[in-house]
Design a protein around this motif. Structure first.
Motif, PDB file in Angstrom:
ATOM      1  N   THR A   1       0.709   5.556  -1.148  1.00  6.32           N
ATOM      2  CA  THR A   1      -0.034   6.688  -1.695  1.00  6.32           C
ATOM      3  C   THR A   1       0.980   7.752  -2.088  1.00  6.32           C
ATOM      4  O   THR A   1       2.095   7.768  -1.575  1.00  6.32           O
ATOM      5  CB  THR A   1      -1.014   7.263  -0.651  1.00  6.32           C
ATOM      6  N   PRO A   2       0.577   8.644  -2.999  1.00  6.78           N
ATOM      7  CA  PRO A   2       1.522   9.666  -3.469  1.00  6.78           C
ATOM      8  C   PRO A   2       2.006  10.562  -2.331  1.00  6.78           C
ATOM      9  O   PRO A   2       1.291  10.750  -1.331  1.00  6.78           O
ATOM     10  CB  PRO A   2       0.710  10.466  -4.480  1.00  6.78           C
ATOM     11  N   TYR A   3       3.197  11.134  -2.492  1.00  2.00           N
ATOM     12  CA  TYR A   3       3.759  12.040  -1.486  1.00  2.00           C
ATOM     13  C   TYR A   3       2.873  13.276  -1.354  1.00  2.00           C
ATOM     14  O   TYR A   3       2.515  13.898  -2.345  1.00  2.00           O
ATOM     15  CB  TYR A   3       5.175  12.424  -1.900  1.00  2.00           C
ATOM     16  N   ARG A   4       2.530  13.614  -0.112  1.00  2.03           N
ATOM     17  CA  ARG A   4       1.537  14.680   0.078  1.00  2.03           C
ATOM     18  C   ARG A   4       2.055  16.047  -0.363  1.00  2.03           C
ATOM     19  O   ARG A   4       1.282  16.884  -0.828  1.00  2.03           O
ATOM     20  CB  ARG A   4       1.078  14.717   1.528  1.00  2.03           C
ATOM     21  N   GLY A   5       3.369  16.269  -0.228  1.00  2.00           N
ATOM     22  CA  GLY A   5       3.910  17.557  -0.649  1.00  2.00           C
ATOM     23  C   GLY A   5       3.688  17.799  -2.129  1.00  2.00           C
ATOM     24  O   GLY A   5       3.279  18.886  -2.547  1.00  2.00           O
TER      25      GLY A   5
ATOM     26  N   ALA B   1      -4.672  26.064  -8.584  1.00  2.00           N
ATOM     27  CA  ALA B   1      -5.364  27.277  -8.150  1.00  2.00           C
ATOM     28  C   ALA B   1      -4.688  28.524  -8.722  1.00  2.00           C
ATOM     29  O   ALA B   1      -5.354  29.445  -9.215  1.00  2.00           O
ATOM     30  CB  ALA B   1      -5.398  27.337  -6.627  1.00  2.00           C
TER      31      ALA B   1
ATOM     32  N   VAL C   1       1.425  16.404  -4.082  1.00  2.00           N
ATOM     33  CA  VAL C   1       0.000  16.584  -4.371  1.00  2.00           C
ATOM     34  C   VAL C   1      -0.437  17.990  -3.979  1.00  2.00           C
ATOM     35  O   VAL C   1      -1.124  18.689  -4.736  1.00  2.00           O
ATOM     36  CB  VAL C   1      -0.840  15.533  -3.626  1.00  2.00           C
ATOM     37  N   GLY C   2      -0.005  18.423  -2.797  1.00  2.00           N
ATOM     38  CA  GLY C   2      -0.385  19.761  -2.343  1.00  2.00           C
ATOM     39  C   GLY C   2       0.109  20.831  -3.291  1.00  2.00           C
ATOM     40  O   GLY C   2      -0.624  21.759  -3.636  1.00  2.00           O
TER      41      GLY C   2
ATOM     42  N   TRP D   1       0.834  -1.206   0.000  1.00  2.00           N
ATOM     43  CA  TRP D   1       0.000   0.000   0.000  1.00  2.00           C
ATOM     44  C   TRP D   1       0.861   1.246   0.000  1.00  2.00           C
ATOM     45  O   TRP D   1       1.661   1.477   0.894  1.00  2.00           O
ATOM     46  CB  TRP D   1      -0.907  -0.015   1.223  1.00  2.00           C
TER      47      TRP D   1
ATOM     48  N   CYS E   1      -1.930  20.983  -6.389  1.00  2.00           N
ATOM     49  CA  CYS E   1      -3.191  21.681  -6.129  1.00  2.00           C
ATOM     50  C   CYS E   1      -2.980  23.194  -6.151  1.00  2.00           C
ATOM     51  O   CYS E   1      -3.758  23.944  -6.748  1.00  2.00           O
ATOM     52  CB  CYS E   1      -3.767  21.279  -4.778  1.00  2.00           C
TER      53      CYS E   1
END
Lengths: 566, 198
Positions: free
Chosen positions: B16-20, B30, B22-23, B14, B26
């Motif tokens: 998931t992509p690195y949150r930094g 924007a 992804v953030g 399991w 995003c």
């Protein structure tokens, strides 16, 4: 052998290992605790509390307006004050009630539902909340500070969409417009921060096994909603920067005397404004998606279709904004395009309504208060959608534009659709948030009085619109056939206020005397019900592992898990 | 029938992509929307100014500036690569070069603005061209400044020996932002200088 592999890890019981005897804190310590918190649950609750305060304020403004319009030639408030009231009511309800209340629920529920311990960026989360909160306070500070040195009146009076040139220096002296534009700029930054956080949380923080195809629909819809915030709120932020440049640096963006365009502001505002409606309504759908299956005792009908429809709504909603502008004179092509694109929204929305109905169909329905509000939502949202399709027809819109028919239509969406599911969400998740059930008896009173008041107000409000009553007028002449309708509409508003007071009382009373909820009072299937009520700071002592769309069902029925059928 | 498909589920892997990352993506989404609105305003108002000066009269192609900014994308890429290999002196070198190139761009923009304001009297208040030009280019320059501050902070940390290989993923997030700022310049350059003068 296969069964033993399917056996999900037991979730309840083992998860809550807190020694729950935290020492009593002094009041100031409690305040300090909340001010500095980065816990997604506390921030979510602060969002919700903050939104509820503004709900009462903006609701009071609505009451004052209805009082002024209850009979012809009324003099409850002077015209200037009336302009301020509808501006503040609209701005507050959209930016400081709707957005924060939905962000609050998203903040609280999304990490719990995907089995995470917090949001992806807890400090950004706190920052975003305080930015939004500060925006609201700034807007209301205009009552004191809006005068500036000009003695030019206090709160903004430019309408919630602030068409140019009303916002130009020449026509809006003093600082009221500056407070308006700054507060939206700031709360917009907060919204983008929270949306960024929600998207990242959903993508990066899911617990093992929580594939995208297994996420609860509430999480899916909040993912779509947050992605839309980037594309919807950012244009508003850009337009507010332009307005600031115009007002403070002497720019000409919306200055028609220097060749600027007032219509461009309309485009920019509605490029934000229409997707914003879906930003508000998708979380409302999300509540219905969780509540309707649980109270029908059936899994949601057509999960993939629901996800696809939500994404579809997200995309289509980006191309419909100019249906707010049919009377501007966009020409035949523009009118035809925006009529058709607006009608297109009816398809994914219709898919959703049919799926909810199919979920209800053959279910063992429990009419607890959350379900009552959801059923009310289904009927009312259908009607709101139908008047929306009517208004998307450009020639009919020419007739009805800026009339009370339009006001009735969008209040049908915002109150009859969104507010009803928000109430449902309160009755459904209040036990999780506080550990106590809301009183069902008061809840039923709240529902029935509110339904009566809602229909009295907003069903009848369509009629003066059809009879030609425009919005934003502070009073009217007798003898046009509007009197009786306006009086009844105002009486309905009183019923809604009474119902809301019952709701507020219920929230306070149940917090102290409500029935103890336990972990899972509704026999639900999503992960937030697997931990204690209220959940511990870390949510889950051991991160859960998920094998299907209804992890709690799997746990309760280890020999008939959903995973076998997926 | 219900037994076979689930048995080999690779739950152990399991990830998931690195949150930094992804953030940052995003944030870029924007910010792109903000820039698009400013670009639309620029295009919409092109040639609608009621008085001069016009872009054709006063704007010159900032070729050198553009080359500097775009090559800084390359140098920051090398900086990331160096940090991934834990080659810290080379990382500092490439990072310094990136900052220098970004600063040259800023100084170039400053010179251009001085020229426009001082020699042609074009300010934000002069006409629609002034309003839209300074807003769009200024918004981009603001982003360059923010990027330079963050890069500068990283450089200070690198000098004091606090940046290691394990920070490569985080620095990669910052480099994403810098690439975005460069990509926006390609759009601004095309709209304002190439098409806007034509």
């Amino acid at each position: 052998m296969a069964d033993s592999i399917h056996l999900p890890t037991p979730l309840t019981g083992t998860l809550d290992i807190t020694a729950d005897a935290s020492p009593r804190l002094l009041p100031l310590q409690v305040v300090h605790d909340w001010l500095i918190t980065v816990d997604h649950k506390k921030i979510g609750l602060m969002y919700i509390g903050y939104a509820l305060i503004f709900l009462v304020i903006a609701g009071f403004e609505a009451l004052l307006m209805r009082l002024q319009l209850a009979y012809p030639h009324a003099t409850v408030v002077p015209p200037q004050v009336y302009n301020r009231l509808f501006t503040m009511h609209g701005t507050t309800m959209v930016f400081f009630v709707g957005m924060p209340i939905l962000f609050g629920f998203a903040n609280y529920l999304v990490p719990l539902m995907i089995g995470a311990r917090d949001m992806a960026f807890p400090r950004l989360n706190a920052f975003s909340f305080w930015m939004s909160a500060f925006g609201g306070f700034l807007l209301y500070f205009s009552f004191i500070g809006g005068d500036g040195l000009y003695g030019a009146g206090s709160a903004p009076d430019i309408g919630w969409f602030a068409y140019a040139p009303l916002t130009a220096r020449a026509f809006s002296r003093g600082h009221s417009t500056d407070y308006w534009t700054l507060s939206l700029l700031i709360s917009g930054i907060g919204s983008i921060g929270t949306a960024l956080n929600i998207v990242t949380t959903v993508i990066s923080m899911r617990c093992p096994g929580m594939k995208l195809s297994r996420m609860p629909l509430l999480v899916w819809l909040n993912l779509v909603m947050s992605s839309m915030v980037f594309i919807a709120i950012s244009p508003l932020t850009a337009a507010q920067i332009m307005l600031m440049v115009d007002r403070y640096l002497g720019g000409h963006f919306f200055d028609t005397q220097a060749g600027g365009s007032a219509v461009l502001w309309m485009h920019f505002f509605w490029i934000f404004g229409h997707p914003e409606v879906y930003v508000l309504v998708l979380p409302a759908f999300a509540f219905a998606n969780e509540i309707i299956p649980v109270f029908s005792r059936k899994a949601i009908f057509g999960y993939p279709a629901m996800v696809a429809a939500s994404v579809g709504i997200g995309f289509i909603s980006l191309g419909v904004w100019a249906h707010h502008m049919f009377t501007v004179g966009m020409g035949a092509f523009g009118n035809a395009f925006f009529t058709l694109s607006t009608m297109l929204v009816g398809i994914p929305t219709g898919i959703k309504i049919f799926n909810w109905l199919a979920t209800l169909w053959g279910g063992r329905i429990r009419f607890a208060t959350p379900m009552l509000f959801c059923v009310g939502f289904l009927f009312q949202f259908l009607i709101a959608g139908l008047t929306g399709i009517m208004l998307s027809v450009a020639p009919l819109d020419w007739q009805l534009h800026n009339s009370y028919f339009v006001v009735a239509h969008f209040h049908y969406v915002l109150v009859g659709g969104i507010l009803f599911t928000i109430f449902a969400a309160f009755y459904y998740w209040y036990p999780k948030m506080t550990g106590r059930m809301l009183s069902e008896r008061l809840g039923k009173w709240h529902f029935w009085i509110f339904v009566f008041g809602f229909h009295l107000t907003f069903d009848l409000m369509h009629i003066p619109g059809l009879l030609g009553m425009p919005r934003w007028i502070y009073t009217y002449e007798p003898g046009r056939g509007w009197e009786i309708w306006n009086l009844l509409v105002s009486i309905g508003a009183i019923f809604q206020s009474v119902a809301t007071l019952i709701f507020v009382f219920n929230m306070v009373w149940s917090y102290f005397y409500g029935e103890k909820a336990g972990n899972d009072p509704w026999d639900a299937w999503t992960l937030e019900w697997s931990t204690s009520s209220p959940p511990p700071v870390y949510n889950f002592a051991r991160l859960p592992e998920v094998h299907s769309r209804r992890p709690l069902w799997d746990m309760k029925h280890p020999y008939d898990t959903d995973g076998m059928y997926e | 029938m219900s037994t076979i498909p689930m048995a080999v589920e690779p739950e152990a892997e399991w990830r998931t992509p690195y949150r930094g990352t992804v953030g940052m993506l995003c944030l870029i989404a924007a910010e792109s929307a903000i820039f698009i609105i400013f670009v639309v305003a620029y295009i919409y108002y092109e040639g609608r100014s009621l008085s001069g000066p016009t872009p054709r009269q006063v704007l010159e192609l900032p070729i050198f500036n553009t080359v500097c900014l775009l090559s800084s994308s390359l140098t920051i890429h090398f900086a990331v690569a160096a940090l991934r290999k834990d080659n810290r002196s080379r990382f500092s070198l490439w990072l310094t070069l990136t900052i220098i190139l970004g600063t040259i761009f800023l100084v170039g923009t400053g010179q251009e603005w001085y020229h426009l304001i001082h020699d042609y009297g074009l300010t934000l208040q002069t006409n629609l061209f002034g309003t839209t030009f300074y807003s769009l280019v200024g918004l981009h320059a603001t982003h360059v400044i923010v990027g330079l501050i963050m890069l500068g902070a990283t450089l200070v940390l690198a000098w004091t020996g606090r940046v290691h290989e394990e920070h490569a993923e985080r620095f990669d997030v910052l480099s994403l932002y810098w690439h975005f700022v460069d990509a926006v310049w390609v759009v601004v350059f095309t709209v304002v200088y190439l098409l806007g003068r034509g």
